[in-house]
Design a protein around this motif. Structure first.
Motif, PDB file in Angstrom:
ATOM      1  N   HIS A   1     -17.662  18.136   5.896  1.00  0.00           N
ATOM      2  CA  HIS A   1     -16.499  18.325   6.848  1.00  0.00           C
ATOM      3  C   HIS A   1     -16.495  16.867   7.561  1.00  0.00           C
ATOM      4  N   VAL A   2     -17.321  15.849   7.723  1.00  0.00           N
ATOM      5  CA  VAL A   2     -17.337  14.521   8.088  1.00  0.00           C
ATOM      6  C   VAL A   2     -16.823  13.839   7.023  1.00  0.00           C
ATOM      7  N   ALA A   3     -17.015  13.880   5.968  1.00  0.00           N
ATOM      8  CA  ALA A   3     -16.122  13.051   4.923  1.00  0.00           C
ATOM      9  C   ALA A   3     -14.664  13.514   4.799  1.00  0.00           C
ATOM     10  N   GLN A   4     -14.613  14.774   4.884  1.00  0.00           N
ATOM     11  CA  GLN A   4     -13.055  15.194   5.039  1.00  0.00           C
ATOM     12  C   GLN A   4     -12.092  14.623   5.902  1.00  0.00           C
ATOM     13  N   LEU A   5     -12.902  14.564   6.996  1.00  0.00           N
ATOM     14  CA  LEU A   5     -12.265  14.035   8.313  1.00  0.00           C
ATOM     15  C   LEU A   5     -12.066  12.429   8.146  1.00  0.00           C
ATOM     16  N   LYS A   6     -13.031  12.094   7.747  1.00  0.00           N
ATOM     17  CA  LYS A   6     -12.845  10.251   7.634  1.00  0.00           C
ATOM     18  C   LYS A   6     -11.743   9.957   6.437  1.00  0.00           C
ATOM     19  N   TYR A   7     -11.619  10.941   5.418  1.00  0.00           N
ATOM     20  CA  TYR A   7     -10.568  10.693   4.576  1.00  0.00           C
ATOM     21  C   TYR A   7      -9.159  10.961   5.225  1.00  0.00           C
ATOM     22  N   TYR A   8      -8.997  11.846   6.136  1.00  0.00           N
ATOM     23  CA  TYR A   8      -7.776  12.292   6.863  1.00  0.00           C
ATOM     24  C   TYR A   8      -7.547  10.969   7.812  1.00  0.00           C
ATOM     25  N   LEU A   9      -8.615  10.338   8.357  1.00  0.00           N
ATOM     26  CA  LEU A   9      -8.300   9.145   9.227  1.00  0.00           C
ATOM     27  C   LEU A   9      -7.839   8.112   8.364  1.00  0.00           C
ATOM     28  N   TRP A  10      -8.383   7.915   7.142  1.00  0.00           N
ATOM     29  CA  TRP A  10      -8.191   6.819   6.016  1.00  0.00           C
ATOM     30  C   TRP A  10      -6.845   6.841   5.789  1.00  0.00           C
ATOM     31  N   LEU A  11      -6.235   8.271   5.519  1.00  0.00           N
ATOM     32  CA  LEU A  11      -4.890   8.366   5.210  1.00  0.00           C
ATOM     33  C   LEU A  11      -3.907   8.140   6.316  1.00  0.00           C
ATOM     34  N   LEU A  12      -4.278   8.565   7.567  1.00  0.00           N
ATOM     35  CA  LEU A  12      -3.531   8.267   8.736  1.00  0.00           C
ATOM     36  C   LEU A  12      -3.574   6.514   8.669  1.00  0.00           C
TER      37      LEU A  12
ATOM     38  N   LEU B   1     -13.626   6.167  12.169  1.00  0.00           N
ATOM     39  CA  LEU B   1     -13.637   5.501  10.654  1.00  0.00           C
ATOM     40  C   LEU B   1     -14.046   3.920  10.904  1.00  0.00           C
ATOM     41  N   THR B   2     -15.231   3.433  10.269  1.00  0.00           N
ATOM     42  CA  THR B   2     -15.519   2.264  10.317  1.00  0.00           C
ATOM     43  C   THR B   2     -15.434   1.498   9.039  1.00  0.00           C
ATOM     44  N   ALA B   3     -15.683   0.200   9.057  1.00  0.00           N
ATOM     45  CA  ALA B   3     -15.218  -0.689   7.938  1.00  0.00           C
ATOM     46  C   ALA B   3     -16.157  -0.161   6.642  1.00  0.00           C
ATOM     47  N   ASP B   4     -17.553   0.235   7.112  1.00  0.00           N
ATOM     48  CA  ASP B   4     -18.237   0.687   5.896  1.00  0.00           C
ATOM     49  C   ASP B   4     -17.768   2.090   5.250  1.00  0.00           C
ATOM     50  N   ASP B   5     -17.099   2.911   6.326  1.00  0.00           N
ATOM     51  CA  ASP B   5     -16.498   4.032   5.816  1.00  0.00           C
ATOM     52  C   ASP B   5     -15.419   3.897   4.867  1.00  0.00           C
ATOM     53  N   ARG B   6     -14.699   2.960   5.274  1.00  0.00           N
ATOM     54  CA  ARG B   6     -13.535   2.510   4.237  1.00  0.00           C
ATOM     55  C   ARG B   6     -13.956   2.035   2.806  1.00  0.00           C
ATOM     56  N   THR B   7     -14.987   1.452   2.736  1.00  0.00           N
ATOM     57  CA  THR B   7     -15.748   0.967   1.416  1.00  0.00           C
ATOM     58  C   THR B   7     -16.290   2.044   0.770  1.00  0.00           C
ATOM     59  N   ALA B   8     -16.870   3.275   1.621  1.00  0.00           N
ATOM     60  CA  ALA B   8     -17.613   4.201   0.920  1.00  0.00           C
ATOM     61  C   ALA B   8     -16.257   5.136   0.428  1.00  0.00           C
ATOM     62  N   ILE B   9     -14.959   5.141   1.115  1.00  0.00           N
ATOM     63  CA  ILE B   9     -14.215   5.979   0.576  1.00  0.00           C
ATOM     64  C   ILE B   9     -13.335   5.427  -0.838  1.00  0.00           C
ATOM     65  N   GLN B  10     -13.685   4.278  -0.903  1.00  0.00           N
ATOM     66  CA  GLN B  10     -13.065   3.642  -2.231  1.00  0.00           C
ATOM     67  C   GLN B  10     -14.211   4.270  -3.279  1.00  0.00           C
ATOM     68  N   GLN B  11     -15.172   4.191  -2.901  1.00  0.00           N
ATOM     69  CA  GLN B  11     -16.238   4.840  -3.841  1.00  0.00           C
ATOM     70  C   GLN B  11     -16.166   6.069  -3.992  1.00  0.00           C
ATOM     71  N   TRP B  12     -15.920   7.056  -3.286  1.00  0.00           N
ATOM     72  CA  TRP B  12     -15.610   8.377  -3.462  1.00  0.00           C
ATOM     73  C   TRP B  12     -14.440   8.531  -4.261  1.00  0.00           C
ATOM     74  N   LEU B  13     -13.410   7.746  -4.163  1.00  0.00           N
ATOM     75  CA  LEU B  13     -12.117   8.101  -4.925  1.00  0.00           C
ATOM     76  C   LEU B  13     -12.521   7.522  -6.267  1.00  0.00           C
ATOM     77  N   THR B  14     -13.245   6.750  -6.481  1.00  0.00           N
ATOM     78  CA  THR B  14     -13.397   6.370  -7.868  1.00  0.00           C
ATOM     79  C   THR B  14     -14.434   7.292  -8.497  1.00  0.00           C
TER      80      THR B  14
END
Length: 169
Positions: free
Chosen positions: A86-97, A122-135
């Motif tokens: 659920h948190v990952a989903q929300l962090k992705y929403y925040l990244w999209l925004l 959303l933190t800088a570490d989250d932004r890096t993690a999201i790139q790894q999730w997308l990969t």
């Protein structure tokens, strides 16, 4: 390149097999009582919310309740069992925004049955993690990617894909 939605991100954190099946348009949510219960909770937990907040579509994802004045996403879930997803989903929403130019969006994850809320940013570490999730998601979306094996976790019995995954057992 195929689209990646917040549902892909959520399923990536729950079960790669579920993500693989969902990505190939094998959807089972319409037959799930748990999903129907979640939709009912979504409609009834905060009946005034639909008047106050907006539904927006962004990058193939749909945010049901967004407060554009405070830049806050509200997400309602029925249980904390899969909170990480659920948190990952929300962090992705925040990244999209943020990708769309919204500065400093935040989110509130709400579990009305448990009367619990969790503030998400959303933190800088989250932004890096999201790139790894997308990969990772793109690797599962690849044409040659085989269907991942079942994971046999306790929450599998609540999954809308349960019958599909465990029909032979």
């Amino acid at each position: 390149m195929r689209i990646i939605t917040a549902t892909h991100v959520k399923y990536y954190h729950v079960c790669h097999r579920k993500l693989w099946l969902f990505d190939r348009d094998l959807w089972m949510e319409h037959t799930s009582e748990a999903v129907q219960g979640g939709e009912l909770l979504h409609q009834t937990a905060y009946p005034q919310r639909a008047e106050r907040y907006r539904e927006i579509s962004l990058g193939g994802s749909k945010i049901d309740f967004y407060d554009p004045h405070r830049r806050v996403v509200h997400e309602i879930k029925s249980s904390q069992k899969l909170e990480e997803s659920h948190v990952a989903q929300l962090k992705y929403y925040l990244w999209l925004l943020e990708e769309a130019g919204v500065e400093g969006p935040t989110a509130i994850l709400e579990y009305p049955k448990q009367r619990q809320t969790l503030h998400v940013s959303l933190t800088a570490d989250d932004r890096t993690a999201i790139q790894q999730w997308l990969t990772g998601i793109r690797q599962l979306q690849a044409e040659e990617a085989p269907c991942p094996p079942t994971i046999n976790k306790p929450f599998c019995r609540q999954c809308s894909y349960y019958d599909f995954c465990y029909v032979g057992e």
